[in-house]
Design a protein around this motif. Structure first.
Motif, PDB file in Angstrom:
ATOM      1  N   UNK A 155      -1.840   7.795   6.617  1.00 44.75           N
ATOM      2  CA  UNK A 155      -3.212   8.274   6.904  1.00 44.75           C
ATOM      3  C   UNK A 155      -3.953   7.269   7.793  1.00 44.75           C
ATOM      4  N   UNK A 156      -3.828   5.989   7.472  1.00 49.07           N
ATOM      5  CA  UNK A 156      -4.515   4.951   8.254  1.00 49.07           C
ATOM      6  C   UNK A 156      -3.926   4.842   9.663  1.00 49.07           C
ATOM      7  N   UNK A 201     -12.315   4.439   1.092  1.00 51.26           N
ATOM      8  CA  UNK A 201     -11.974   5.481   0.099  1.00 51.26           C
ATOM      9  C   UNK A 201     -10.464   5.642  -0.050  1.00 51.26           C
ATOM     10  N   UNK A 202      -9.728   5.387   1.036  1.00 53.19           N
ATOM     11  CA  UNK A 202      -8.260   5.480   0.981  1.00 53.19           C
ATOM     12  C   UNK A 202      -7.653   4.273   0.261  1.00 53.19           C
ATOM     13  N   UNK A 243       0.609  -2.249   9.201  1.00 55.88           N
ATOM     14  CA  UNK A 243       0.774  -1.244   8.138  1.00 55.88           C
ATOM     15  C   UNK A 243       2.134  -0.550   8.219  1.00 55.88           C
ATOM     16  N   UNK A 244       3.001  -1.026   9.118  1.00 56.81           N
ATOM     17  CA  UNK A 244       4.309  -0.392   9.283  1.00 56.81           C
ATOM     18  C   UNK A 244       4.260   0.827  10.183  1.00 56.81           C
ATOM     19  N   UNK A 262       0.874  -1.196   0.000  1.00 52.41           N
ATOM     20  CA  UNK A 262       0.000   0.000   0.000  1.00 52.41           C
ATOM     21  C   UNK A 262       0.903   1.235   0.000  1.00 52.41           C
ATOM     22  N   UNK A 263       0.492   2.311  -0.695  1.00 56.44           N
ATOM     23  CA  UNK A 263       1.335   3.524  -0.709  1.00 56.44           C
ATOM     24  C   UNK A 263       1.585   4.052   0.706  1.00 56.44           C
ATOM     25  N   UNK A 264       2.768   4.600   0.909  1.00 55.05           N
ATOM     26  CA  UNK A 264       3.113   5.101   2.239  1.00 55.05           C
ATOM     27  C   UNK A 264       2.145   6.176   2.713  1.00 55.05           C
TER      28      UNK A 264
END
Ligand SMILES: [Fe+2]
Length: 165
Positions: free
Chosen positions: A22-23, A135-136, A81-82, A15-17
């Motif tokens: 944001x998450x 949406x993200x 998610x890192x 997933x983009x950083x």
């Protein structure tokens, strides 16, 4: 030393950083609030008095156990998610969206009302976060929020059933 960008470690997650950051921010608000909700439910469990004392004492403990599971689920979604999970009591106190629990001695139905207010507020946040995550482009986080929303809706139903007759 681990490479960090803001609240992220370097990861092979694809997933983009920007999305993961944001998450992580969203999930850390949830983590603080759900940890607060767990401790407030225990506060009610310990201090409830009056009509239906024993069944409410037990119900509040069962709800606190369910919510405690969500604390771990949310924190570990952040780290999957890192991200860096902000999960101490002090971090929860400063990051929670919930109002503090009153300290006066209150009767049993007042405790039910106070908890229902907080479960409804947290449930609204969880439900809105399903769409935010979707949406993200992070459907797995949306799924975490869907699971939490379902559980919190049921908890709210169990609480409000005392108030709706
Ligand atoms: Fe107990």
């Amino acid at each position: 030393m681990a490479t960090r960008t803001k609240n992220q470690v370097k990861t092979r997650h694809t997933l983009p950083q920007k999305t993961r950051t944001q998450m992580t921010d969203l999930l850390n608000t949830t983590l603080a609030s759900v940890f607060d909700l767990q401790s407030q439910t225990k506060q009610a469990h310990w201090n409830v008095k009056g009509d239906d004392f024993y069944q409410l004492h037990k119900l509040f403990d069962e709800l606190a156990e369910i919510v405690e599971d969500y604390v771990d689920t949310v924190a570990e979604r952040i780290t999957a998610l890192g991200g860096l999970a902000c999960g101490t009591v002090r971090m929860a106190a400063s990051g929670s969206m919930l109002a503090e629990y009153p300290t006066e001695v209150l009767d049993s139905m007042k405790h039910v009302e106070l908890l229902a207010d907080r479960y409804a507020a947290f449930g609204t946040h969880a439900r809105e976060s399903i769409d935010t995550a979707d949406k993200a482009g992070d459907q797995a986080t949306a799924d975490v929020y869907t699971e939490i929303t379902r559980g919190i809706d049921k908890a709210l139903y169990f609480l409000e059933a005392h108030l709706q007759a």
